[in-house]
Design an enzyme around this catalytic site. Structure first.
Site, short mmCIF file in Angstrom:
data_model
loop_
_atom_site.label_atom_id
_atom_site.label_comp_id
_atom_site.label_asym_id
_atom_site.label_seq_id
_atom_site.Cartn_x
_atom_site.Cartn_y
_atom_site.Cartn_z
NE ARG A 114 -7.40 4.16 2.35
CZ ARG A 114 -8.10 3.54 3.27
NH1 ARG A 114 -9.19 4.11 3.77
NH2 ARG A 114 -7.73 2.36 3.72
CG ASP A 164 -9.23 -4.04 -4.81
OD1 ASP A 164 -8.98 -3.34 -3.81
OD2 ASP A 164 -9.96 -5.06 -4.76
NE ARG A 217 -4.00 -1.93 2.32
CZ ARG A 217 -4.30 -2.39 3.52
NH1 ARG A 217 -3.87 -1.78 4.61
NH2 ARG A 217 -5.04 -3.49 3.65
CE1 TYR A 250 -13.24 -8.60 1.22
CE2 TYR A 250 -11.41 -9.65 0.07
CZ TYR A 250 -11.88 -8.75 1.01
OH TYR A 250 -11.01 -8.00 1.75
#
Length: 349
Positions: free
Chosen positions: A34, A79, A30, A154
């Site tokens: 963000r 992703d 990552r 998921y």
């Protein structure tokens, strides 16, 4: 046919391939995310999924931490649900929630309805890789995919889950349906990784983020055969292949056996202990606790030095190499300046 580059001076590729690098190679999961204001500015006008299918945006976001931090490898901005979306599964990535599946996979008919991934469906990803291999210079590019178990969790749960109860119930109680699902997801993952390799990535990483929820026995019975098939199918590509999960201390040996050349280690397991569990001949990646980067520079300095020292001891204990990384991803509240300084410190050691 692959368009892979020759990068003989790469510290990352040296360590991953069992050679001695001229410095400790560093990249961080990552690292494009963000914590970077330039990333947040781009994401303010683009959803996650739209960004993942925009080659120019993928290129720009992937490059941001390379420019800012001077890391030794870039990881493709994407992703793990991108190949699922591309193959026609109705899903979205909901801010502050994660992937949400419109119609969860619960029955044999649901499994039968999963369509194979075709290369043209991820053409934007391949195009982004082409842009990146021109832009990156001597910095290698890591492609990645979600491992079948994590994708299945998921799909079956319908979104993120703390206990993975529906997933485990299918796995343990409806094993034929489970293995059919895993076979389909394994095929899809191989196709997605092969498309990235053909486009020119220099290494790959398989993220089995939630495998740590399993016992070793269940991992070997219900997950290991499928992950192993991915690595076996791609072995002839001749690139480093990393296998990573969170909370996988008890699974590290099996994850190494599955066929990866590099095994990722989270912060819960000392690198020297991990070397003993994985066994000789595999490089290790990790394993600074991401929260350390929030604790002030004195703590960061000590911890970075400790990870580098542990990595050297792990190599002495039989690991083929050590790649400095976090034990999971950079947290959004992390000061990018601290990341830059931590990379420089690891290099200096």
């Amino acid at each position: 046919m692959s368009t892979r580059r020759e990068l003989p001076q790469s510290p990352y590729l040296a360590a991953a391939n069992g050679r001695t690098p001229d410095r400790t190679p560093v990249w961080m999961m990552r690292q494009a995310g963000r914590s970077l204001p330039e990333y947040r500015a781009l994401r303010a006008t683009h959803t996650m999924l739209s960004a993942c299918f925009n080659p120019e945006l993928v290129c720009e976001i992937t490059m941001q931490p390379v420019r800012r931090h001077g890391v030794d490898a870039a990881i493709l901005f994407s992703d793990i649900v991108v190949p699922l979306k591309a193959a026609g599964i109705d899903l979205d990535i909901v801010p502050d929630v994660g992937p949400v599946i419109a119609n969860p996979i619960r029955t044999p008919d649901d499994v039968e309805g999963i369509k194979p991934l075709e290369p043209h469906q991820v053409a934007p990803v391949a195009e982004a890789i082409g842009l990146l291999t021109k832009e990156l210079g001597d910095v290698p590019l890591i492609g990645f995919a979600g491992a079948p178990f994590t994708l299945a969790s998921y799909l079956v749960e319908g979104g993120p889950s703390r206990n993975h109860e529906k997933t485990k119930a299918m796995m343990l109680g409806e094993s034929a349906t489970w293995h059919d699902l895993m076979e389909k997801l394994t095929d899809l993952t191989i196709e997605f990784l092969r498309a990235q390799l053909t486009a020119g990535v220099d290494a790959i990483q398989l993220f089995d983020s939630w495998a740590g929820t399993l016992s070793l026995a269940d991992y070997r019975d219900y997950v290991f055969p499928h992950s192993s098939r991915i690595f076996a199918s791609l072995k002839d590509e001749g690139v480093p292949m990393t296998h990573f999960g969170v909370g996988t201390a008890e699974l590290l040996g099996a994850m190494g056996e599955a066929g990866a050349t590099v095994v990722g280690v989270d912060w819960r397991t000392n690198l020297v202990d991990a070397a003993g569990r994985v066994g000789p001949g595999k490089a290790l990646q990790g394993n600074l606790d991401p929260v350390v980067l929030l604790a002030g520079w004195r703590v960061v300095d000590d911890a970075v030095r400790q990870v580098v020292a542990d990595g050297r001891r792990a190599v002495a204990a039989g690991a083929a190499g050590h790649i400095f990384n976090l034990g999971h991803g950079v947290l959004p509240s992390t000061d990018p300046g601290v990341v830059t300084e931590a990379v420089a410190l690891a290099h200096s050691l």
